[in-house]
Design a protein around this motif. Structure first.
Motif, PDB file in Angstrom:
ATOM      1  N   LYS A   6       0.851  -1.194   0.000  1.00 54.67           N
ATOM      2  CA  LYS A   6       0.000   0.000   0.000  1.00 54.67           C
ATOM      3  C   LYS A   6       0.882   1.237   0.000  1.00 54.67           C
ATOM      4  CE  LYS A   6      -0.444   0.008   4.981  1.00 54.67           C
ATOM      5  NZ  LYS A   6      -1.292   0.155   6.112  1.00 54.67           N
ATOM      6  N   ASP A   7       0.267   2.356  -0.251  1.00 51.71           N
ATOM      7  CA  ASP A   7       1.004   3.625  -0.323  1.00 51.71           C
ATOM      8  C   ASP A   7       2.187   3.547  -1.287  1.00 51.71           C
ATOM      9  OD1 ASP A   7      -0.730   4.654   1.614  1.00 51.71           O
ATOM     10  OD2 ASP A   7       0.536   3.937   3.239  1.00 51.71           O
ATOM     11  N   THR A   8       1.978   2.819  -2.374  1.00 54.55           N
ATOM     12  CA  THR A   8       3.032   2.645  -3.365  1.00 54.55           C
ATOM     13  C   THR A   8       3.128   3.830  -4.313  1.00 54.55           C
ATOM     14  OG1 THR A   8       2.634   0.292  -3.248  1.00 54.55           O
ATOM     15  CG2 THR A   8       3.917   1.042  -5.089  1.00 54.55           C
ATOM     16  N   VAL A   9       1.997   4.467  -4.576  1.00 58.36           N
ATOM     17  CA  VAL A   9       2.002   5.643  -5.439  1.00 58.36           C
ATOM     18  C   VAL A   9       2.727   6.766  -4.696  1.00 58.36           C
ATOM     19  CG1 VAL A   9       0.553   7.365  -6.581  1.00 58.36           C
ATOM     20  CG2 VAL A   9      -0.127   4.970  -6.586  1.00 58.36           C
ATOM     21  N   PRO A  10       3.702   7.410  -5.336  1.00 59.46           N
ATOM     22  CA  PRO A  10       4.437   8.485  -4.662  1.00 59.46           C
ATOM     23  C   PRO A  10       3.481   9.558  -4.121  1.00 59.46           C
ATOM     24  CG  PRO A  10       5.520   7.896  -6.706  1.00 59.46           C
ATOM     25  CD  PRO A  10       4.206   7.168  -6.685  1.00 59.46           C
ATOM     26  N   PRO A  11       3.696  10.027  -2.883  1.00 58.54           N
ATOM     27  CA  PRO A  11       2.797  11.011  -2.264  1.00 58.54           C
ATOM     28  C   PRO A  11       2.471  12.231  -3.123  1.00 58.54           C
ATOM     29  CG  PRO A  11       4.290  10.144  -0.623  1.00 58.54           C
ATOM     30  CD  PRO A  11       4.744   9.594  -1.948  1.00 58.54           C
ATOM     31  N   PRO A  12       3.445  12.833  -3.831  1.00 65.46           N
ATOM     32  CA  PRO A  12       3.078  13.991  -4.654  1.00 65.46           C
ATOM     33  C   PRO A  12       2.033  13.660  -5.730  1.00 65.46           C
ATOM     34  CG  PRO A  12       5.458  13.877  -4.406  1.00 65.46           C
ATOM     35  CD  PRO A  12       4.896  12.608  -3.850  1.00 65.46           C
ATOM     36  N   LEU A  13       2.082  12.439  -6.263  1.00 65.81           N
ATOM     37  CA  LEU A  13       1.082  12.034  -7.257  1.00 65.81           C
ATOM     38  C   LEU A  13      -0.229  11.645  -6.581  1.00 65.81           C
ATOM     39  CD1 LEU A  13       3.280   9.949  -9.729  1.00 65.81           C
ATOM     40  CD2 LEU A  13       2.314  12.223 -10.084  1.00 65.81           C
ATOM     41  N   ALA A  14      -0.140  10.954  -5.445  1.00 58.36           N
ATOM     42  CA  ALA A  14      -1.353  10.557  -4.715  1.00 58.36           C
ATOM     43  C   ALA A  14      -2.157  11.786  -4.293  1.00 58.36           C
ATOM     44  CB  ALA A  14      -0.981   9.714  -3.497  1.00 58.36           C
ATOM     45  N   GLU A  15      -1.474  12.854  -3.898  1.00 59.23           N
ATOM     46  CA  GLU A  15      -2.153  14.100  -3.499  1.00 59.23           C
ATOM     47  C   GLU A  15      -2.914  14.729  -4.660  1.00 59.23           C
ATOM     48  OE1 GLU A  15       1.005  16.482  -1.922  1.00 59.23           O
ATOM     49  OE2 GLU A  15       1.241  15.185  -0.156  1.00 59.23           O
ATOM     50  N   ARG A  16      -2.506  14.427  -5.887  1.00 55.65           N
ATOM     51  CA  ARG A  16      -3.172  14.977  -7.081  1.00 55.65           C
ATOM     52  C   ARG A  16      -4.192  13.996  -7.665  1.00 55.65           C
ATOM     53  NH1 ARG A  16       2.044  16.347 -10.038  1.00 55.65           N
ATOM     54  NH2 ARG A  16       0.829  15.638 -11.807  1.00 55.65           N
TER      55      ARG A  16
END
Length: 133
Positions: free
Chosen positions: A83-93
């Protein structure tokens, strides 16, 4: 006549599928079939696979909807990021979906998609430890 030809092809495909399933069932009857711990996760959301040669052994890399998995050549899990594999800057968008992957040397390239599937991005990970760069 094209409908008839289509029906023949569909029936042939169905017959071949049933024969293959029957052969597999007979071949494994009474035998313990080995399952790997990652099987269920990838049956639910398989996306991509790549073989990585960043070390002497080589490893298989798998992507799922929101996970990355690294196995040895015999598919035993070496590392997993479930989980949480998508980088945070992209997940926030709004990006949440890891698509197909590719690897070269110690780099893992992953397609990342938003909910609309109309906008895509990419992420670069270290294949050695599955951390994004």
């Amino acid at each position: 006549e094209s409908f008839s030809e289509s029906m023949r092809r569909a029936l042939l495909l169905l017959t071949v599928t049933l024969v293959c399933c029957s052969v597999c069932a007979l071949a494994t009857q009474g035998k313990q079939v080995q399952r790997h711990e990652w099987t269920d996760a990838f049956l639910l959301s398989p996306q991509g696979v790549s073989f990585c040669h960043h070390d002497a052994q080589g490893h298989w890399l798998f992507s799922g909807r929101s996970l990355l998995r690294k196995t040895d050549a015999e598919f035993h899990t070496v590392q997993s990021v479930p989980k949480d594999t998508v980088p945070p800057p992209l997940a926030e968008r709004g990006y949440w979906h890891i698509g197909d992957i590719s690897s070269c040397d110690d780099q893992l390239y992953a397609a990342i998609e938003a909910h609309s599937f109309t906008n895509g991005s990419g992420a670069l990970y270290h294949a050695a430890n599955l951390t994004w760069t």
